[in-house]
Design a protein around this motif. Structure first.
Motif, PDB file in Angstrom:
ATOM      1  N   ASP A   1     -10.210  26.475  11.708  1.00 41.76           N
ATOM      2  CA  ASP A   1     -11.644  26.209  11.811  1.00 41.76           C
ATOM      3  C   ASP A   1     -12.457  27.182  10.964  1.00 41.76           C
ATOM      4  O   ASP A   1     -13.563  26.861  10.515  1.00 41.76           O
ATOM      5  CB  ASP A   1     -12.104  26.301  13.271  1.00 41.76           C
ATOM      6  CG  ASP A   1     -11.639  25.106  14.099  1.00 41.76           C
ATOM      7  OD1 ASP A   1     -11.227  24.089  13.492  1.00 41.76           O
ATOM      8  OD2 ASP A   1     -11.673  25.204  15.336  1.00 41.76           O
ATOM      9  N   HIS A   2     -11.928  28.386  10.767  1.00 40.54           N
ATOM     10  CA  HIS A   2     -12.620  29.418   9.980  1.00 40.54           C
ATOM     11  C   HIS A   2     -12.098  29.490   8.538  1.00 40.54           C
ATOM     12  O   HIS A   2     -12.395  30.463   7.837  1.00 40.54           O
ATOM     13  CB  HIS A   2     -12.482  30.778  10.664  1.00 40.54           C
ATOM     14  CG  HIS A   2     -13.253  30.879  11.952  1.00 40.54           C
ATOM     15  ND1 HIS A   2     -14.590  31.228  11.989  1.00 40.54           N
ATOM     16  CD2 HIS A   2     -12.882  30.653  13.235  1.00 40.54           C
ATOM     17  CE1 HIS A   2     -15.001  31.227  13.238  1.00 40.54           C
ATOM     18  NE2 HIS A   2     -13.994  30.882  14.025  1.00 40.54           N
ATOM     19  N   SER A   3     -11.317  28.502   8.128  1.00 42.37           N
ATOM     20  CA  SER A   3     -10.774  28.418   6.764  1.00 42.37           C
ATOM     21  C   SER A   3      -9.876  29.597   6.412  1.00 42.37           C
ATOM     22  O   SER A   3      -9.695  29.918   5.242  1.00 42.37           O
ATOM     23  CB  SER A   3     -11.910  28.316   5.732  1.00 42.37           C
ATOM     24  OG  SER A   3     -12.656  27.148   5.921  1.00 42.37           O
ATOM     25  N   LEU A   4      -9.300  30.242   7.431  1.00 40.24           N
ATOM     26  CA  LEU A   4      -8.382  31.348   7.169  1.00 40.24           C
ATOM     27  C   LEU A   4      -6.973  30.842   6.892  1.00 40.24           C
ATOM     28  O   LEU A   4      -6.130  31.580   6.393  1.00 40.24           O
ATOM     29  CB  LEU A   4      -8.382  32.329   8.343  1.00 40.24           C
ATOM     30  CG  LEU A   4      -9.736  33.010   8.601  1.00 40.24           C
ATOM     31  CD1 LEU A   4      -9.651  33.909   9.820  1.00 40.24           C
ATOM     32  CD2 LEU A   4     -10.186  33.797   7.377  1.00 40.24           C
ATOM     33  N   LEU A   5      -6.720  29.594   7.247  1.00 44.34           N
ATOM     34  CA  LEU A   5      -5.491  28.925   6.838  1.00 44.34           C
ATOM     35  C   LEU A   5      -5.816  27.455   6.589  1.00 44.34           C
ATOM     36  O   LEU A   5      -6.844  26.952   7.013  1.00 44.34           O
ATOM     37  CB  LEU A   5      -4.376  29.091   7.878  1.00 44.34           C
ATOM     38  CG  LEU A   5      -4.552  28.493   9.281  1.00 44.34           C
ATOM     39  CD1 LEU A   5      -4.245  26.998   9.307  1.00 44.34           C
ATOM     40  CD2 LEU A   5      -3.634  29.209  10.248  1.00 44.34           C
ATOM     41  N   GLU A   6      -4.931  26.789   5.866  1.00 45.29           N
ATOM     42  CA  GLU A   6      -5.096  25.362   5.594  1.00 45.29           C
ATOM     43  C   GLU A   6      -3.729  24.708   5.540  1.00 45.29           C
ATOM     44  O   GLU A   6      -2.706  25.387   5.559  1.00 45.29           O
ATOM     45  CB  GLU A   6      -5.861  25.162   4.284  1.00 45.29           C
ATOM     46  CG  GLU A   6      -5.183  25.747   3.061  1.00 45.29           C
ATOM     47  CD  GLU A   6      -6.029  25.588   1.813  1.00 45.29           C
ATOM     48  OE1 GLU A   6      -7.176  25.112   1.911  1.00 45.29           O
ATOM     49  OE2 GLU A   6      -5.539  25.944   0.723  1.00 45.29           O
ATOM     50  N   ARG A   7      -3.735  23.384   5.453  1.00 49.40           N
ATOM     51  CA  ARG A   7      -2.485  22.621   5.426  1.00 49.40           C
ATOM     52  C   ARG A   7      -2.319  21.945   4.070  1.00 49.40           C
ATOM     53  O   ARG A   7      -3.305  21.477   3.471  1.00 49.40           O
ATOM     54  CB  ARG A   7      -2.476  21.568   6.535  1.00 49.40           C
ATOM     55  CG  ARG A   7      -2.594  22.144   7.939  1.00 49.40           C
ATOM     56  CD  ARG A   7      -2.825  21.045   8.957  1.00 49.40           C
ATOM     57  NE  ARG A   7      -3.160  21.572  10.268  1.00 49.40           N
ATOM     58  CZ  ARG A   7      -2.287  21.752  11.251  1.00 49.40           C
ATOM     59  NH1 ARG A   7      -1.018  21.434  11.072  1.00 49.40           N
ATOM     60  NH2 ARG A   7      -2.666  22.242  12.413  1.00 49.40           N
TER      61      ARG A   7
ATOM     62  N   LYS B   1       2.102  21.373   6.201  1.00 45.68           N
ATOM     63  CA  LYS B   1       2.549  22.760   6.382  1.00 45.68           C
ATOM     64  C   LYS B   1       1.373  23.720   6.203  1.00 45.68           C
ATOM     65  O   LYS B   1       0.366  23.401   5.559  1.00 45.68           O
ATOM     66  CB  LYS B   1       3.663  23.086   5.388  1.00 45.68           C
ATOM     67  CG  LYS B   1       4.961  22.355   5.673  1.00 45.68           C
ATOM     68  CD  LYS B   1       6.077  22.846   4.745  1.00 45.68           C
ATOM     69  CE  LYS B   1       7.410  22.198   5.093  1.00 45.68           C
ATOM     70  NZ  LYS B   1       8.509  22.709   4.233  1.00 45.68           N
ATOM     71  N   LEU B   2       1.536  24.913   6.768  1.00 45.38           N
ATOM     72  CA  LEU B   2       0.455  25.896   6.819  1.00 45.38           C
ATOM     73  C   LEU B   2       0.567  26.908   5.686  1.00 45.38           C
ATOM     74  O   LEU B   2       1.662  27.353   5.341  1.00 45.38           O
ATOM     75  CB  LEU B   2       0.489  26.633   8.159  1.00 45.38           C
ATOM     76  CG  LEU B   2       0.449  25.729   9.397  1.00 45.38           C
ATOM     77  CD1 LEU B   2       0.901  26.509  10.623  1.00 45.38           C
ATOM     78  CD2 LEU B   2      -0.953  25.187   9.606  1.00 45.38           C
ATOM     79  N   MET B   3      -0.590  27.290   5.155  1.00 45.12           N
ATOM     80  CA  MET B   3      -0.621  28.327   4.120  1.00 45.12           C
ATOM     81  C   MET B   3      -1.964  29.051   4.202  1.00 45.12           C
ATOM     82  O   MET B   3      -2.910  28.543   4.839  1.00 45.12           O
ATOM     83  CB  MET B   3      -0.422  27.708   2.738  1.00 45.12           C
ATOM     84  CG  MET B   3      -1.391  26.600   2.387  1.00 45.12           C
ATOM     85  SD  MET B   3      -0.936  25.814   0.828  1.00 45.12           S
ATOM     86  CE  MET B   3      -2.231  24.553   0.716  1.00 45.12           C
ATOM     87  N   PRO B   4      -2.085  30.244   3.609  1.00 42.18           N
ATOM     88  CA  PRO B   4      -3.350  30.985   3.675  1.00 42.18           C
ATOM     89  C   PRO B   4      -4.505  30.158   3.132  1.00 42.18           C
ATOM     90  O   PRO B   4      -4.362  29.405   2.165  1.00 42.18           O
ATOM     91  CB  PRO B   4      -3.084  32.209   2.793  1.00 42.18           C
ATOM     92  CG  PRO B   4      -1.600  32.387   2.852  1.00 42.18           C
ATOM     93  CD  PRO B   4      -1.030  30.999   2.905  1.00 42.18           C
ATOM     94  N   GLY B   5      -5.679  30.287   3.769  1.00 38.80           N
ATOM     95  CA  GLY B   5      -6.846  29.500   3.386  1.00 38.80           C
ATOM     96  C   GLY B   5      -7.839  30.277   2.549  1.00 38.80           C
ATOM     97  O   GLY B   5      -7.757  31.506   2.426  1.00 38.80           O
ATOM     98  N   PRO B   6      -8.809  29.594   1.975  1.00 36.68           N
ATOM     99  CA  PRO B   6      -9.791  30.243   1.100  1.00 36.68           C
ATOM    100  C   PRO B   6     -10.684  31.243   1.811  1.00 36.68           C
ATOM    101  O   PRO B   6     -11.267  32.118   1.167  1.00 36.68           O
ATOM    102  CB  PRO B   6     -10.602  29.061   0.556  1.00 36.68           C
ATOM    103  CG  PRO B   6     -10.405  27.962   1.546  1.00 36.68           C
ATOM    104  CD  PRO B   6      -9.017  28.140   2.069  1.00 36.68           C
ATOM    105  N   GLY B   7     -10.782  31.135   3.127  1.00 40.74           N
ATOM    106  CA  GLY B   7     -11.591  32.105   3.863  1.00 40.74           C
ATOM    107  C   GLY B   7     -11.079  33.522   3.722  1.00 40.74           C
ATOM    108  O   GLY B   7     -11.853  34.479   3.809  1.00 40.74           O
ATOM    109  N   LEU B   8      -9.787  33.664   3.492  1.00 39.04           N
ATOM    110  CA  LEU B   8      -9.225  35.006   3.307  1.00 39.04           C
ATOM    111  C   LEU B   8      -9.755  35.650   2.043  1.00 39.04           C
ATOM    112  O   LEU B   8      -9.951  36.870   1.981  1.00 39.04           O
ATOM    113  CB  LEU B   8      -7.695  34.935   3.267  1.00 39.04           C
ATOM    114  CG  LEU B   8      -7.005  34.606   4.589  1.00 39.04           C
ATOM    115  CD1 LEU B   8      -5.505  34.448   4.372  1.00 39.04           C
ATOM    116  CD2 LEU B   8      -7.267  35.709   5.615  1.00 39.04           C
ATOM    117  N   ALA B   9      -9.963  34.839   0.999  1.00 32.21           N
ATOM    118  CA  ALA B   9     -10.489  35.381  -0.252  1.00 32.21           C
ATOM    119  C   ALA B   9     -11.896  35.934  -0.057  1.00 32.21           C
ATOM    120  O   ALA B   9     -12.278  36.948  -0.649  1.00 32.21           O
ATOM    121  CB  ALA B   9     -10.485  34.307  -1.333  1.00 32.21           C
ATOM    122  N   VAL B  10     -12.677  35.255   0.791  1.00 34.75           N
ATOM    123  CA  VAL B  10     -14.034  35.729   1.078  1.00 34.75           C
ATOM    124  C   VAL B  10     -13.974  37.075   1.786  1.00 34.75           C
ATOM    125  O   VAL B  10     -14.734  38.001   1.470  1.00 34.75           O
ATOM    126  CB  VAL B  10     -14.785  34.700   1.938  1.00 34.75           C
ATOM    127  CG1 VAL B  10     -16.168  35.221   2.317  1.00 34.75           C
ATOM    128  CG2 VAL B  10     -14.903  33.376   1.188  1.00 34.75           C
TER     129      VAL B  10
END
Length: 244
Positions: free
Chosen positions: A64-70, A75-84
């Motif tokens: 929900d916080h874009s910290l991971l995505e599918r 399958k799960l992988m790191p999301g763009p929220g981590l870049a922020v």
């Protein structure tokens, strides 16, 4: 009616217990970041040592916080929220270091990076690879290695005297090489973190924070260690001047 005894005046408040859910969420992100590719929920739950239903609830919040995505397969992988979030880490240091990293990488034909001290590790904050070099050593942001192995850790220690390091109570021995690095302004290592790879680093003293390291990694170089080390020390001094 029940009553509880008041804490003595001046006494430190009892430490609050850590949040297990938050800890598991952070652990999930660490596992995903370290994985060579996307993971299924079952694989991630196994790595976290929790039931799949527990993992699913945590992952839904992170998603929900874009910290991971599918990916397309779910399958799960790191999301763009981590870049922020990463963009805000040591923002002033990143801004001051980027021009120097670019200059070092393209002048020396080496991968240049800044390493931060994190407990028993060094973590790569930001990295620049040379524009026109052939084979270079990749040093990805977020990668980590023990602080007591490699030139960045030696350089970080060299920003402090042995007595200052011991007073911090890190439990990590002060390397003899740090004393020499303190004298000459840079440190060197070979074959310590990655077999066959050399590294040189200079300390960067960060006002109000822990020292960092400005470093390069390479397999072969047309430049002597002293030339590279002095270039690193000069760049580190310019970064410190910008941070002052």
């Amino acid at each position: 009616m029940t009553s509880s005894a008041a804490a003595p005046a001046g006494a430190a408040p009892a430490a609050a217990p850590p949040s297990q859910t938050l800890s598991r969420g952070i652990r999930a992100l660490e596992i995903l970041a370290a994985a060579p590719g996307p993971l299924t929920i079952a694989e991630l739950a196994d790595a976290m040592a929790v039931h799949r239903s527990v993992a699913y609830r945590i992952l839904r919040t992170l998603e929900d916080h874009s910290l991971l995505e599918r990916d397309n397969a779910g399958k799960l992988m790191p999301g763009p929220g981590l870049a922020v979030l990463a963009r805000g880490v040591s923002r002033n240091l990143q801004a001051a270091a980027m021009p120097e990293l670019t200059h070092l990488a393209n002048t020396l034909d080496m991968t240049a990076f800044v390493a931060l001290w994190d407990h028993h590790d060094c973590i790569t904050l930001v990295t620049v690879e040379p524009r026109h070099a052939g084979a270079t050593v990749a040093q990805h942001p977020g990668s980590r290695h023990p602080i007591n192995a490699g030139a960045p850790g030696i350089a970080i220690q060299s920003a402090l005297t042995e007595a200052e390091w011991e007073r911090l109570g890190t439990g990590i021995a002060y390397r003899p090489e740090a004393t020499e690095a303190r004298r000459q302004g840079y440190s060197a290592s070979h074959d310590e973190v990655i077999p066959g790879v050399s590294s040189l680093a200079a300390p960067v003293r960060v006002p109000g924070g822990r020292p960092a390291a400005l470093a390069v990694v390479y397999i072969r170089s047309a430049h002597g260690p002293a030339v590279v080390g002095e270039a690193l020390a000069a760049s580190a001094a310019r970064i410190e001047a910008l941070l002052a």
